[in-house]
Design a protein around this motif. Structure first.
Motif, PDB file in Angstrom:
ATOM      1  N   SER A 137     -71.437  48.149  47.984  1.00 54.31           N
ATOM      2  CA  SER A 137     -71.310  46.546  47.346  1.00 54.31           C
ATOM      3  C   SER A 137     -71.233  47.104  45.249  1.00 54.31           C
ATOM      4  N   LEU A 138     -70.439  47.571  45.535  1.00 54.91           N
ATOM      5  CA  LEU A 138     -69.835  48.400  43.925  1.00 54.91           C
ATOM      6  C   LEU A 138     -68.809  48.902  43.214  1.00 54.91           C
ATOM      7  N   SER A 139     -67.989  47.580  43.944  1.00 52.32           N
ATOM      8  CA  SER A 139     -66.690  46.903  43.675  1.00 52.32           C
ATOM      9  C   SER A 139     -66.139  46.561  41.889  1.00 52.32           C
ATOM     10  N   ALA A 140     -67.328  45.783  41.714  1.00 53.34           N
ATOM     11  CA  ALA A 140     -67.502  44.998  40.928  1.00 53.34           C
ATOM     12  C   ALA A 140     -67.650  46.958  38.567  1.00 53.34           C
ATOM     13  N   GLN A 141     -68.389  47.714  39.315  1.00 52.15           N
ATOM     14  CA  GLN A 141     -68.582  48.880  38.896  1.00 52.15           C
ATOM     15  C   GLN A 141     -68.131  49.919  38.734  1.00 52.15           C
ATOM     16  N   LEU A 142     -67.169  50.125  40.007  1.00 52.15           N
ATOM     17  CA  LEU A 142     -66.528  51.405  40.626  1.00 52.15           C
ATOM     18  C   LEU A 142     -65.071  50.947  41.080  1.00 52.15           C
ATOM     19  N   ASP A 143     -63.929  52.203  40.735  1.00 51.04           N
ATOM     20  CA  ASP A 143     -62.741  51.900  40.836  1.00 51.04           C
ATOM     21  C   ASP A 143     -62.494  52.902  40.766  1.00 51.04           C
ATOM     22  N   THR A 144     -60.984  53.472  42.036  1.00 46.06           N
ATOM     23  CA  THR A 144     -59.825  54.329  42.445  1.00 46.06           C
ATOM     24  C   THR A 144     -58.542  54.849  42.209  1.00 46.06           C
ATOM     25  N   LYS A 145     -58.140  54.956  41.927  1.00 45.24           N
ATOM     26  CA  LYS A 145     -56.588  55.045  41.531  1.00 45.24           C
ATOM     27  C   LYS A 145     -55.971  56.072  41.926  1.00 45.24           C
ATOM     28  N   LEU A 146     -55.058  56.466  43.118  1.00 46.74           N
ATOM     29  CA  LEU A 146     -54.057  57.842  42.957  1.00 46.74           C
ATOM     30  C   LEU A 146     -52.865  57.663  42.443  1.00 46.74           C
ATOM     31  N   THR A 147     -52.755  58.785  40.846  1.00 41.61           N
ATOM     32  CA  THR A 147     -51.664  59.227  40.668  1.00 41.61           C
ATOM     33  C   THR A 147     -50.907  59.885  41.044  1.00 41.61           C
TER      34      THR A 147
ATOM     35  N   ASP B  50     -69.513  51.697  32.241  1.00 41.17           N
ATOM     36  CA  ASP B  50     -70.323  52.971  31.728  1.00 41.17           C
ATOM     37  C   ASP B  50     -71.973  52.079  32.109  1.00 41.17           C
ATOM     38  N   ASN B  51     -71.770  50.567  32.022  1.00 41.42           N
ATOM     39  CA  ASN B  51     -73.363  49.689  32.812  1.00 41.42           C
ATOM     40  C   ASN B  51     -74.139  50.099  33.539  1.00 41.42           C
ATOM     41  N   ALA B  52     -73.088  51.072  34.573  1.00 39.62           N
ATOM     42  CA  ALA B  52     -73.544  51.817  35.834  1.00 39.62           C
ATOM     43  C   ALA B  52     -74.354  52.355  35.772  1.00 39.62           C
ATOM     44  N   LEU B  53     -73.830  53.884  34.802  1.00 38.34           N
ATOM     45  CA  LEU B  53     -74.919  54.823  33.818  1.00 38.34           C
ATOM     46  C   LEU B  53     -75.495  54.645  33.223  1.00 38.34           C
ATOM     47  N   PHE B  54     -75.358  54.003  32.449  1.00 34.49           N
ATOM     48  CA  PHE B  54     -76.955  53.910  31.223  1.00 34.49           C
ATOM     49  C   PHE B  54     -76.735  52.890  29.985  1.00 34.49           C
ATOM     50  N   SER B  55     -77.695  52.913  29.815  1.00 36.40           N
ATOM     51  CA  SER B  55     -77.796  52.044  29.326  1.00 36.40           C
ATOM     52  C   SER B  55     -77.275  51.834  27.388  1.00 36.40           C
ATOM     53  N   SER B  56     -77.434  50.253  26.801  1.00 36.56           N
ATOM     54  CA  SER B  56     -76.317  50.718  25.384  1.00 36.56           C
ATOM     55  C   SER B  56     -76.910  51.476  24.434  1.00 36.56           C
ATOM     56  N   GLY B  57     -75.793  52.343  24.332  1.00 35.42           N
ATOM     57  CA  GLY B  57     -76.321  52.744  23.259  1.00 35.42           C
ATOM     58  C   GLY B  57     -77.018  53.992  23.745  1.00 35.42           C
ATOM     59  N   SER B  58     -76.674  55.016  25.166  1.00 36.97           N
ATOM     60  CA  SER B  58     -77.522  55.534  25.167  1.00 36.97           C
ATOM     61  C   SER B  58     -76.918  56.384  26.499  1.00 36.97           C
TER      62      SER B  58
ATOM     63  N   THR C 275     -62.360  41.110  22.851  1.00 32.73           N
ATOM     64  CA  THR C 275     -63.370  40.331  23.635  1.00 32.73           C
ATOM     65  C   THR C 275     -63.813  41.305  24.180  1.00 32.73           C
ATOM     66  N   ALA C 276     -65.442  40.582  24.924  1.00 35.29           N
ATOM     67  CA  ALA C 276     -66.373  41.178  24.805  1.00 35.29           C
ATOM     68  C   ALA C 276     -66.394  41.556  26.365  1.00 35.29           C
ATOM     69  N   GLU C 277     -65.080  41.284  27.732  1.00 34.57           N
ATOM     70  CA  GLU C 277     -64.943  41.732  28.536  1.00 34.57           C
ATOM     71  C   GLU C 277     -63.825  42.325  28.348  1.00 34.57           C
ATOM     72  N   GLY C 278     -62.953  42.626  27.230  1.00 34.40           N
ATOM     73  CA  GLY C 278     -62.545  44.117  27.467  1.00 34.40           C
ATOM     74  C   GLY C 278     -62.739  45.287  26.810  1.00 34.40           C
ATOM     75  N   ARG C 279     -63.778  45.059  25.906  1.00 29.87           N
ATOM     76  CA  ARG C 279     -64.324  45.674  25.254  1.00 29.87           C
ATOM     77  C   ARG C 279     -65.846  46.517  26.703  1.00 29.87           C
ATOM     78  N   ALA C 280     -66.188  45.867  27.703  1.00 32.61           N
ATOM     79  CA  ALA C 280     -66.750  46.307  28.469  1.00 32.61           C
ATOM     80  C   ALA C 280     -66.131  47.275  29.778  1.00 32.61           C
ATOM     81  N   LYS C 281     -64.967  46.528  29.289  1.00 38.15           N
ATOM     82  CA  LYS C 281     -63.898  47.492  30.640  1.00 38.15           C
ATOM     83  C   LYS C 281     -63.190  49.029  29.971  1.00 38.15           C
TER      84      LYS C 281
ATOM     85  N   LEU D 207     -75.554  57.663  42.984  1.00 36.46           N
ATOM     86  CA  LEU D 207     -74.205  57.261  43.030  1.00 36.46           C
ATOM     87  C   LEU D 207     -73.098  59.092  42.316  1.00 36.46           C
ATOM     88  N   ALA D 208     -73.911  59.667  41.683  1.00 37.58           N
ATOM     89  CA  ALA D 208     -73.396  61.514  41.409  1.00 37.58           C
ATOM     90  C   ALA D 208     -73.721  61.634  42.214  1.00 37.58           C
TER      91      ALA D 208
END
Length: 266
Positions: A123-133, A143-151, A238-244, A161-162
């Motif tokens: 159930s990590l679809s909100a935090q991870l994404d894959t794309k083949l080009t 970033d919130n799946a890996l780090f605390s803010s500013g860390s 926007t906050a949402e855009g910055r999060a992405k 996950l790693a």
């Protein structure tokens, strides 16, 4: 009367003296064609043998030719046809490149499928994404799946996950891996990180180090890079855009770029 008949009888015989120079001319022409034909061959021994035969013919008549003293020159049948049937070096390289493209496409599609299954199962679809080009297979991690803010310290739970990603990468050892860090455009200016460049670079490096804890992956395949705020994928208004925009990207790079390949849907 008898003298007249004798004279008429003598005139009935045709003068054949011209046959001698004519025969010599034919012999010379034959010799010329043989020399031209022999000179086009790469076998010097046969050429020298023919030249000796010609010298004998010119010095002692045509006896050498009458006794069939010519050396037969053999050529493998269909040599010219076989030469054109064989692929050229450029054709061989093109075939090899096509085979490599097909193999890489199959490998990356398989790896993407494994990653997507892992994302769905956990159930990590909100935090991870894959794309083949056409250039790579990219794993995007918020970033919130890996780090605390500013860390830049990887969260303990994110290490699982790693490890999972590293185990999958180990199954495809022939690909180079790039780990890239990205931030939003909000200045950080802390004691630990003067700029977003520093933060993004340190985050990429720390996550890569955990991937390299797997002894089955070669460190020579990896590189890390920090892009700071300069490669956004959404608006920073926007906050949402910055999060992405705050993310880490793990890219599995193709060695050969396929022509006009379309992105494979998730």
């Amino acid at each position: 009367m008898s003298k007249k008949k004798h004279s008429e009888h003598h005139e009935e015989h045709v003068d054949e003296s011209w046959l001698i120079p004519y025969a010599d001319l034919l012999t010379l022409l034959l010799a010329l064609f043989i020399i031209l034909f022999a000179s086009s061959q790469t076998d010097s021994k046969k050429y020298n043998s023919i030249m000796r035969s010609l010298n004998q013919a010119f010095q002692g008549g045509v006896g050498a030719f009458e006794s069939s003293n010519l050396i037969p020159i053999t050529t493998e049948p269909n040599m010219e046809a076989k030469k054109y049937d064989q692929p050229t070096s450029a054709q061989a390289q093109e075939t090899e490149a096509e085979q490599q493209i097909q193999k890489e496409q199959k490998d990356l599609e398989q790896l993407k499928k494994k990653l997507d299954e892992y994302i769905n199962e956990n159930s990590l679809s909100a935090q991870l994404d894959t794309k083949l080009t056409e250039d790579l297979l990219m794993i995007t991690i918020r970033d919130n799946a890996l780090f605390s803010s500013g860390s830049a310290n990887v969260k303990p739970e994110a290490k699982l996950l790693a490890v999972a990603i590293s185990d999958m990468l180990a199954q495809y050892p022939n690909y180079r891996i790039e780990v890239a860090g990205h931030t939003d455009n909000v200045p950080i200016g802390t004691a630990a990180f003067e700029t977003n460049w520093d933060l993004s670079s340190k985050r990429a490096l720390n996550f890569m180090k955990i991937l390299l804890e797997n002894a089955q992956v070669g460190p020579e395949r990896f590189r890390s890079i920090g892009y700071g705020e300069y490669h956004p994928i959404d608006t920073n208004d926007t906050a949402e855009g910055r999060a992405k925009n705050r993310r880490v990207e793990v890219s599995i790079l193709r060695s050969i770029k396929p022509p006009q390949i379309k992105d494979v849907p998730k």
